[in-house]
Design a protein around this motif. Structure first.
Motif, mmCIF file in Angstrom:
data_model
loop_
_atom_site.group_PDB
_atom_site.id
_atom_site.type_symbol
_atom_site.label_atom_id
_atom_site.label_comp_id
_atom_site.label_asym_id
_atom_site.label_seq_id
_atom_site.Cartn_x
_atom_site.Cartn_y
_atom_site.Cartn_z
ATOM 1 N N SER A 329 0.646 -1.638 -0.216
ATOM 2 C CA SER A 329 -0.084 -0.178 -0.145
ATOM 3 C C SER A 329 0.989 1.591 -0.327
ATOM 4 O O SER A 329 2.187 1.509 0.327
ATOM 5 C CB SER A 329 -0.997 -0.091 1.091
ATOM 6 N N THR A 330 0.449 2.348 -0.268
ATOM 7 C CA THR A 330 1.165 3.628 -0.490
ATOM 8 C C THR A 330 0.886 3.937 1.134
ATOM 9 O O THR A 330 1.949 4.971 1.318
ATOM 10 C CB THR A 330 -0.235 4.549 -1.049
ATOM 11 N N VAL A 331 0.198 3.657 1.510
ATOM 12 C CA VAL A 331 0.181 4.347 3.084
ATOM 13 C C VAL A 331 -0.085 3.685 4.060
ATOM 14 O O VAL A 331 0.217 2.105 4.676
ATOM 15 C CB VAL A 331 -1.188 5.005 3.383
ATOM 16 N N GLY A 332 0.626 3.646 5.437
ATOM 17 C CA GLY A 332 0.988 3.001 6.585
ATOM 18 C C GLY A 332 0.825 3.367 7.986
ATOM 19 O O GLY A 332 0.751 4.193 8.337
ATOM 20 N N ASP A 333 -0.080 2.295 8.545
ATOM 21 C CA ASP A 333 -0.017 2.679 9.903
ATOM 22 C C ASP A 333 1.516 2.773 11.459
ATOM 23 O O ASP A 333 0.891 3.560 12.034
ATOM 24 C CB ASP A 333 -0.803 2.269 10.465
ATOM 25 N N HIS A 334 1.761 1.781 11.069
ATOM 26 C CA HIS A 334 3.542 1.976 11.804
ATOM 27 C C HIS A 334 4.513 3.196 11.069
ATOM 28 O O HIS A 334 5.144 1.896 10.528
ATOM 29 C CB HIS A 334 3.160 0.691 12.072
ATOM 30 N N PRO A 335 5.042 4.031 11.310
ATOM 31 C CA PRO A 335 6.077 4.495 10.816
ATOM 32 C C PRO A 335 7.567 3.652 10.511
ATOM 33 O O PRO A 335 7.998 3.766 9.750
ATOM 34 C CB PRO A 335 6.398 5.873 11.353
ATOM 35 N N ILE A 336 7.578 2.894 12.054
ATOM 36 C CA ILE A 336 8.670 2.376 11.813
ATOM 37 C C ILE A 336 9.048 1.206 10.821
ATOM 38 O O ILE A 336 10.097 1.149 10.440
ATOM 39 C CB ILE A 336 9.334 2.394 14.084
ATOM 40 N N VAL A 337 8.096 0.440 11.061
ATOM 41 C CA VAL A 337 7.475 -0.740 10.301
ATOM 42 C C VAL A 337 7.851 -0.375 8.751
ATOM 43 O O VAL A 337 8.084 -0.802 7.536
ATOM 44 C CB VAL A 337 6.750 -1.575 10.168
ATOM 45 N N ARG A 338 7.235 1.041 8.575
ATOM 46 C CA ARG A 338 6.871 1.312 6.777
ATOM 47 C C ARG A 338 8.743 1.593 6.662
ATOM 48 O O ARG A 338 8.597 2.061 5.628
ATOM 49 C CB ARG A 338 6.037 2.587 6.872
ATOM 50 N N LEU A 339 9.169 2.057 6.988
ATOM 51 C CA LEU A 339 10.626 2.490 7.207
ATOM 52 C C LEU A 339 11.140 1.124 6.425
ATOM 53 O O LEU A 339 12.319 1.491 5.928
ATOM 54 C CB LEU A 339 11.405 3.438 8.354
ATOM 55 N N ALA A 340 11.182 0.919 7.649
ATOM 56 C CA ALA A 340 11.796 -0.602 7.559
ATOM 57 C C ALA A 340 11.650 -1.749 6.554
ATOM 58 O O ALA A 340 12.373 -2.585 5.758
ATOM 59 C CB ALA A 340 11.696 -1.536 8.927
ATOM 60 N N GLN A 341 10.126 -1.780 6.224
ATOM 61 C CA GLN A 341 9.560 -1.863 5.161
ATOM 62 C C GLN A 341 10.367 -1.789 3.811
ATOM 63 O O GLN A 341 10.710 -2.466 2.937
ATOM 64 C CB GLN A 341 8.455 -2.030 5.011
ATOM 65 N N SER A 342 10.604 -0.079 3.532
ATOM 66 C CA SER A 342 10.819 -0.066 2.477
ATOM 67 C C SER A 342 12.542 0.166 1.988
ATOM 68 O O SER A 342 12.632 0.244 0.601
ATOM 69 C CB SER A 342 10.477 2.064 2.451
ATOM 70 N N SER A 343 13.447 -0.805 3.216
ATOM 71 C CA SER A 343 14.407 -0.567 3.152
ATOM 72 C C SER A 343 14.550 -2.138 2.195
ATOM 73 O O SER A 343 15.774 -2.460 1.396
ATOM 74 C CB SER A 343 15.645 -1.188 3.728
ATOM 75 N N TYR A 344 13.670 -3.123 1.999
ATOM 76 C CA TYR A 344 13.341 -3.558 1.261
ATOM 77 C C TYR A 344 13.712 -4.061 0.049
ATOM 78 O O TYR A 344 13.295 -4.837 -1.346
ATOM 79 C CB TYR A 344 13.032 -5.121 2.015
ATOM 80 N N TYR A 345 13.029 -2.557 -0.755
ATOM 81 C CA TYR A 345 12.315 -2.862 -1.729
ATOM 82 C C TYR A 345 12.921 -3.035 -3.114
ATOM 83 O O TYR A 345 12.868 -3.838 -3.882
ATOM 84 C CB TYR A 345 11.467 -1.048 -2.094
ATOM 85 N N GLN A 346 13.794 -2.247 -3.313
ATOM 86 C CA GLN A 346 14.919 -2.294 -3.689
ATOM 87 C C GLN A 346 15.538 -4.405 -4.163
ATOM 88 O O GLN A 346 15.928 -4.830 -5.508
ATOM 89 C CB GLN A 346 16.504 -2.522 -3.766
ATOM 90 N N GLU A 347 16.172 -4.805 -3.192
ATOM 91 C CA GLU A 347 16.140 -5.505 -2.861
ATOM 92 C C GLU A 347 15.304 -6.581 -3.285
ATOM 93 O O GLU A 347 15.803 -7.857 -4.152
ATOM 94 C CB GLU A 347 16.392 -6.613 -1.776
ATOM 95 N N LEU A 348 13.712 -7.028 -3.722
ATOM 96 C CA LEU A 348 12.964 -7.835 -4.007
ATOM 97 C C LEU A 348 12.888 -7.083 -5.464
ATOM 98 O O LEU A 348 12.339 -8.446 -5.689
ATOM 99 C CB LEU A 348 12.215 -7.322 -3.117
ATOM 100 N N ALA A 349 12.760 -5.691 -6.026
ATOM 101 C CA ALA A 349 12.925 -5.687 -7.526
ATOM 102 C C ALA A 349 14.551 -6.807 -8.214
ATOM 103 O O ALA A 349 13.958 -7.419 -9.092
ATOM 104 C CB ALA A 349 13.030 -4.676 -7.448
ATOM 105 N N GLN A 350 15.380 -6.745 -7.248
ATOM 106 C CA GLN A 350 16.434 -7.111 -8.051
ATOM 107 C C GLN A 350 16.284 -8.873 -7.600
ATOM 108 O O GLN A 350 16.856 -8.891 -8.970
ATOM 109 C CB GLN A 350 17.826 -7.222 -7.406
ATOM 110 N N ALA A 351 15.264 -9.292 -6.814
ATOM 111 C CA ALA A 351 14.709 -10.286 -6.527
ATOM 112 C C ALA A 351 13.858 -11.620 -7.987
ATOM 113 O O ALA A 351 13.624 -12.200 -7.714
ATOM 114 C CB ALA A 351 14.786 -11.426 -6.034
ATOM 115 N N GLY A 352 13.836 -10.254 -8.873
ATOM 116 C CA GLY A 352 12.407 -9.782 -9.901
ATOM 117 C C GLY A 352 10.790 -10.451 -8.644
ATOM 118 O O GLY A 352 10.688 -10.853 -9.673
ATOM 119 N N VAL A 353 10.585 -9.857 -7.941
ATOM 120 C CA VAL A 353 9.436 -9.078 -7.445
ATOM 121 C C VAL A 353 8.330 -8.177 -8.128
ATOM 122 O O VAL A 353 9.298 -7.587 -8.472
ATOM 123 C CB VAL A 353 9.454 -9.417 -6.306
#
Length: 446
Positions: A329-353
């Motif tokens: 989702s574009t929004v989230g209700d837990h700021p720290i979790v949202r930040l931690a989640q965003s750190s995985y985006y590039q790695e996931l894209a590189q894995a073909g996700v």
């Protein structure tokens, strides 16, 4: 310090060691308070006392156990984790309209003549919650036995008022995993995250929706998916509620559970997971499903904190030519979790996700489809909390007609998404990069 890494992933062990190294005294106290996933001894003893009743019910259900093809190993794993087998003869209705779910639940409560059992992580006394409270009061006045379990942390803003109103209406309400004194100590971060609503032992609702308004967080509107189930699988739902209820109250409900008659052709399995059921139950199920995939995997999750094993599975799927789609989702209700989640985006894209971003608020549904043969709807997110810490419940769907129905609902969700813009993401500022990387250090213990 040698004790810290025991039975932990390397990432989690390193996080705890770093915390204790830099903040020895507070770090050690924090670890002793929340660093171990074991529940209190009294809880383990009460859960062990329930096991014989669960085994008897499972034996009854197993008499009509269906053939589930090459997903049989997954069904066996889910039974080993949650004690309940896959069963045929069910009817399944999917409800993705928030207000419609509340209306349907209230109508079923108003038709109840024997029992209403509700288990919710969030139960509020706002408009939606009050409608459910009023329906429970009407049922209790008719002589229906009404029991409600509410997580006191998830519902902390409303729990005192909810408790008073329900008790005044003759409803038996208890806190699930209450923050009690030392002699019944329960860790604050081990929560009952299940959403399970049961009527007369013949109707069960399973999924992601709490008993609260969709916009209970200012500026965020939740979208959910729930499954309304009738048939033998409802007995498994009742077993999950009975276990949680007996742990908190020592009142046994399991002997009164009856297996409903067949109502349809859906093949379903209820799998509870959490510290009482052994380590990493939902994670084990998810990994088994991922490695079984041949063509396409779609995962909808509001919170995305994958561990190394899940990331490795995504990479392996890409190498095998399996399409993996993650809907966030574009929004989230837990700021720290949202930040931690965003750190995985590039790695996931590189894995073909393929990352798809839901643009219509917070898509709070937690759903998985594997090819055209298996789907999962429930309360578990793709994060460490659901893997290790929270009590969760998952509905596993094996028949192709029902799996296709789930896929159709997810298609509707995906129609409201846009592809994740990796180029724009890579241009984010240094402050956001640093914040995301710092938050990721804490992801193994979030």
């Amino acid at each position: 310090m040698f004790y810290v890494p025991l039975r932990k992933t390397p990432a989690a062990a390193v996080s705890w060691l770093l915390l204790i190294a830099f903040l020895p005294v507070p770090g050690l106290f924090i670890f002793l308070a929340i660093g171990r996933t074991k529940t209190s001894t009294w809880r383990r003893d009460r859960f062990a006392a329930i096991a014989p009743d669960l085994h008897r019910l499972a034996a009854q259900l197993r008499q009509g156990i269906p053939a589930v093809g090459y997903t049989e190993q997954v069904a066996g794993l889910a039974e080993a984790i949650g004690h309940m087998p896959a069963v045929a003869g069910n009817s399944l209705e999917l409800i993705a309209d928030y207000e419609d779910l509340i209306r349907r639940l209230i109508a079923d409560i108003d038709d109840a003549n024997r029992s209403v059992h509700l288990l919710a992580y969030i139960f509020a006394d706002d408009q939606a919650g009050t409608m459910v409270i009023d329906a429970l009061a009407r049922a209790a006045e008719r002589g229906v036995s009404c029991r409600v379990l509410v997580d006191p942390v998830g519902s902390s803003r409303w729990f005192r008022r909810i408790n008073q109103r329900l008790r005044a209406s003759g409803v038996n309400v208890r806190a699930s995993m209450p923050l009690a004194p030392v002699y019944r100590w329960t860790r604050r971060d081990l929560r009952n995250h299940r959403k399970l609503y049961l009527i007369d032992g013949r109707i069960g609702y399973v999924g992601s929706q709490n008993l609260v308004d969709p916009d209970f967080i200012k500026g965020i509107v939740n979208t959910e998916i729930m499954a309304r189930v009738t048939g033998p699988a409802v007995a498994s739902c009742e077993a999950v509620f009975a276990s949680d209820w007996q742990i908190e109250t020592q009142e046994s409900l399991a002997e009164a559970i009856k297996v409903p008659e067949s109502t349809g052709k859906s093949v379903l399995q209820i799998m509870p997971s959490g510290p009482d059921y052994g380590d990493e139950g939902y994670r084990s199920l998810l990994l088994s499903l991922l490695y079984m995939a041949r063509h396409h995997v779609r995962i909808v999750t509001p919170y995305l904190i994958p561990d190394d094993a899940v990331l490795a599975a995504f990479k392996a799927l890409n190498q095998r030519g399996v399409e993996v789609e993650l809907v966030i989702s574009t929004v989230g209700d837990h700021p720290i979790v949202r930040l931690a989640q965003s750190s995985y985006y590039q790695e996931l894209a590189q894995a073909g996700v393929m990352l798809q971003v839901f643009a219509g608020g917070l898509l709070h549904a937690k759903t998985v489809t594997i090819d055209d043969h298996t789907a999962v709807i429930g309360s578990a997110n793709l994060d460490i909390r659901s893997f290790v810490l929270n009590d969760e419940v998952s509905l596993i769907i094996y028949d192709r007609v029902s799996v296709q129905a789930v896929a159709s609902v997810l298609d509707e969700f995906v129609s409201k998404t846009v592809p994740f813009n990796m180029e724009r993401w890579q241009q984010r500022g240094a402050v956001l990069r640093l914040a995301a990387n710092v938050a990721r250090l804490a992801s193994p213990v979030l």
